[in-house]
Design a protein around this motif. Structure first.
Motif, PDB file in Angstrom:
ATOM      1  N   ASP A 168       0.702  -1.209   0.036  1.00 17.47           N
ATOM      2  CA  ASP A 168      -0.065  -0.118   0.148  1.00 17.47           C
ATOM      3  C   ASP A 168       0.946   1.335   0.000  1.00 17.47           C
ATOM      4  OD1 ASP A 168       0.757   0.380   2.648  1.00 17.47           O
ATOM      5  OD2 ASP A 168      -1.031  -0.485   3.562  1.00 17.47           O
ATOM      6  N   ILE A 198      -7.138  13.867  -7.502  1.00 15.84           N
ATOM      7  CA  ILE A 198      -7.348  12.969  -6.805  1.00 15.84           C
ATOM      8  C   ILE A 198      -5.572  12.295  -6.518  1.00 15.84           C
ATOM      9  CG2 ILE A 198      -8.202  10.493  -6.403  1.00 15.84           C
ATOM     10  CD1 ILE A 198     -10.601  11.328  -7.912  1.00 15.84           C
ATOM     11  N   PRO A 200      -4.031   8.812  -5.495  1.00 15.48           N
ATOM     12  CA  PRO A 200      -4.586   7.339  -5.048  1.00 15.48           C
ATOM     13  C   PRO A 200      -3.925   6.917  -3.617  1.00 15.48           C
ATOM     14  CG  PRO A 200      -4.018   7.426  -7.282  1.00 15.48           C
ATOM     15  CD  PRO A 200      -3.587   8.925  -6.539  1.00 15.48           C
ATOM     16  N   GLU A 202      -3.844   8.645  -0.965  1.00 13.65           N
ATOM     17  CA  GLU A 202      -4.728   9.076   0.277  1.00 13.65           C
ATOM     18  C   GLU A 202      -5.642   7.887   0.490  1.00 13.65           C
ATOM     19  OE1 GLU A 202      -6.552  12.589  -0.833  1.00 13.65           O
ATOM     20  OE2 GLU A 202      -4.894  14.055  -0.821  1.00 13.65           O
ATOM     21  N   HIS A 203      -6.098   7.133  -0.242  1.00 19.66           N
ATOM     22  CA  HIS A 203      -6.917   5.938  -0.107  1.00 19.66           C
ATOM     23  C   HIS A 203      -6.136   4.613  -0.148  1.00 19.66           C
ATOM     24  CE1 HIS A 203     -10.101   8.810  -1.122  1.00 19.66           C
ATOM     25  NE2 HIS A 203      -9.404   9.211  -2.188  1.00 19.66           N
ATOM     26  N   ARG A 316      -9.272  -1.366  -3.899  1.00 24.93           N
ATOM     27  CA  ARG A 316      -9.916  -0.562  -2.654  1.00 24.93           C
ATOM     28  C   ARG A 316      -9.652   0.839  -2.624  1.00 24.93           C
ATOM     29  NH1 ARG A 316      -7.802   1.559   1.671  1.00 24.93           N
ATOM     30  NH2 ARG A 316      -9.191   1.682   3.622  1.00 24.93           N
ATOM     31  N   ALA A 317      -8.294   1.205  -3.214  1.00 23.31           N
ATOM     32  CA  ALA A 317      -8.066   2.668  -3.508  1.00 23.31           C
ATOM     33  C   ALA A 317      -9.011   3.422  -4.269  1.00 23.31           C
ATOM     34  CB  ALA A 317      -6.568   2.863  -3.865  1.00 23.31           C
ATOM     35  N   TYR A 319     -12.063   2.350  -5.319  1.00 22.03           N
ATOM     36  CA  TYR A 319     -13.360   2.130  -4.925  1.00 22.03           C
ATOM     37  C   TYR A 319     -13.770   3.323  -3.862  1.00 22.03           C
ATOM     38  CZ  TYR A 319     -17.321   0.025  -2.370  1.00 22.03           C
ATOM     39  OH  TYR A 319     -18.685   0.098  -1.929  1.00 22.03           O
ATOM     40  N   LEU A 320     -12.705   3.659  -3.171  1.00 20.76           N
ATOM     41  CA  LEU A 320     -12.908   4.921  -2.140  1.00 20.76           C
ATOM     42  C   LEU A 320     -13.060   5.963  -2.706  1.00 20.76           C
ATOM     43  CD1 LEU A 320     -10.775   3.497   0.974  1.00 20.76           C
ATOM     44  CD2 LEU A 320     -13.180   3.449   0.534  1.00 20.76           C
ATOM     45  N   ALA A 321     -11.922   6.135  -3.867  1.00 22.16           N
ATOM     46  CA  ALA A 321     -11.977   7.423  -4.438  1.00 22.16           C
ATOM     47  C   ALA A 321     -13.211   7.744  -5.276  1.00 22.16           C
ATOM     48  CB  ALA A 321     -10.291   7.541  -5.425  1.00 22.16           C
ATOM     49  N   ARG A 323     -16.051   6.753  -4.770  1.00 17.23           N
ATOM     50  CA  ARG A 323     -17.249   7.100  -3.733  1.00 17.23           C
ATOM     51  C   ARG A 323     -17.036   8.357  -3.257  1.00 17.23           C
ATOM     52  NH1 ARG A 323     -18.112   2.597   0.645  1.00 17.23           N
ATOM     53  NH2 ARG A 323     -19.537   4.188   1.205  1.00 17.23           N
ATOM     54  N   GLU A 324     -16.051   9.133  -2.992  1.00 17.83           N
ATOM     55  CA  GLU A 324     -15.817  10.276  -2.752  1.00 17.83           C
ATOM     56  C   GLU A 324     -16.000  11.489  -3.942  1.00 17.83           C
ATOM     57  OE1 GLU A 324     -11.955  12.525  -2.194  1.00 17.83           O
ATOM     58  OE2 GLU A 324     -12.103  11.663  -0.289  1.00 17.83           O
TER      59      GLU A 324
END
Length: 326
Positions: A168, A198, A200, A202-203, A316-317, A319-321, A323-324
């Protein structure tokens, strides 16, 4: 967005990542509530009392009780994890991934087994090893095997979080595009990489249940690898010993009046089974230590799952980005 989220969460579940889904994490937290854990502890205590009572009533060896309890308790904890903690997808995916990648284990085993077999074969043709294992009650020998397996798992639990942290820390735009190729987030990964707002990274940091999800997937896969290698060593010594270890030699080395016969294998002595089992478990432990400490073995040891780990972190990174952004 709802349709995309459903597809992504289905992908997570299919690839052994249930704790990447909010509902599954909530269910796992519920399974770790003190009241549930106290109930589990009571069940294990009752199980221990039942095993002790049966062992006392039947006059079984003192070591058989702990061996049976440890085995059954391990299976009970595995069942609880698969049901109450919703870890079934983790176990299912890890096992299928390992068994589907057996061909990749051959190069690793070809490097590890020769030196390992030379070392343990020296112990196999040693009279002291036969005396020690023959005089051990089978229950106590099984406890020793379980302890070695437990130590191997402990070594992996110390080492595996470092692998997750290493991956990560490497997340960037190119990483997420590469990791999400061929997944439901392939197009979204390109959009996230092209968006200068963005970052990446950060997530990318995985923590909590999600981090343990990745660790558990790696743990099951690596444990099955070690188990397969130990089984290979066990079969080798059973075949080798049945060919070269005459009964007279076994009697002379063990000092026993009889070496016994293994159940369902009349031509194989019980002493041979015991020494093969002990050396196989020792080989699995030795291999685990070598794999997590030696860089050459470590890279081959983790190569089977490294791409899967990168894909999970990258997915996951993104996916979160996504959604944000939404």
């Amino acid at each position: 967005m709802t349709k995309d989220r459903t597809a992504v969460e289905a992908w997570f579940l299919a690839h052994g990542l249930p704790y990447f889904v909010a509902e599954e994490r909530a269910a796992a937290r519920a399974g770790l509530r003190p009241r549930r854990l106290v109930s589990l502890a009571l069940v294990l205590a009752l199980l221990a009392a039942g095993v002790a009572a049966v062992a006392w009533a039947t006059g079984t060896s003192y070591a058989a009780g702990p061996a049976v309890w440890m085995s059954v308790a391990g299976l009970a904890l595995l069942w609880y994890a698969a049901t109450a903690l919703h870890a079934g997808p983790i176990l299912g995916f890890a096992l299928s991934r390992t068994l589907g990648s057996v061909r990749f284990l051959v190069p690793m085993a070809s490097r590890a087994l020769p030196l390992l077999l030379v070392f343990v074969t020296f112990l196999f043709v040693n009279a002291e090893a036969w005396q020690m294992t023959t005089n051990l009650p089978f229950g106590l020998l099984w406890v020793t095997v379980l302890l070695m397996f437990g130590l191997a798992v402990l070594f992996l639990l110390v080492r595996l979080p470092e692998e997750v942290d290493r991956v990560d820390d490497e997340v960037d735009d190119d990483f997420i595009v590469r990791a999400c190729a061929g997944t439901p987030l392939e197009q979204a990964s390109r959009e996230v990489a092209a968006d200068p707002r963005i970052d990446p990274q950060e997530h990318a940091q995985v923590s909590g249940f999600e981090r343990w999800n990745l660790i558990l997937v790696l743990l099951v896969i690596q444990s099955v690898q070690v188990l397969l290698l130990a089984v290979t060593v066990f079969v080798f010594f059973m075949l080798f010993g049945s060919l070269v270890m005459e009964t007279e030699t076994q009697l002379a080395w063990t000092g026993a009046k009889s070496v016994g016969e293994a159940p369902f294998l009349s031509h194989v002595s019980l002493s041979l089974v015991k020494v093969s089992l002990f050396l196989a478990s020792f080989s699995g432990f030795y291999f685990t230590v070598s794999a997590v400490t030696d860089d050459t073995y470590r890279r081959q040891f983790f190569s089977v799952v490294e791409s899967q780990l990168e894909r999970a972190v990258g997915m996951r990174a993104v996916y979160l980005a996504t959604r944000e952004r939404a």
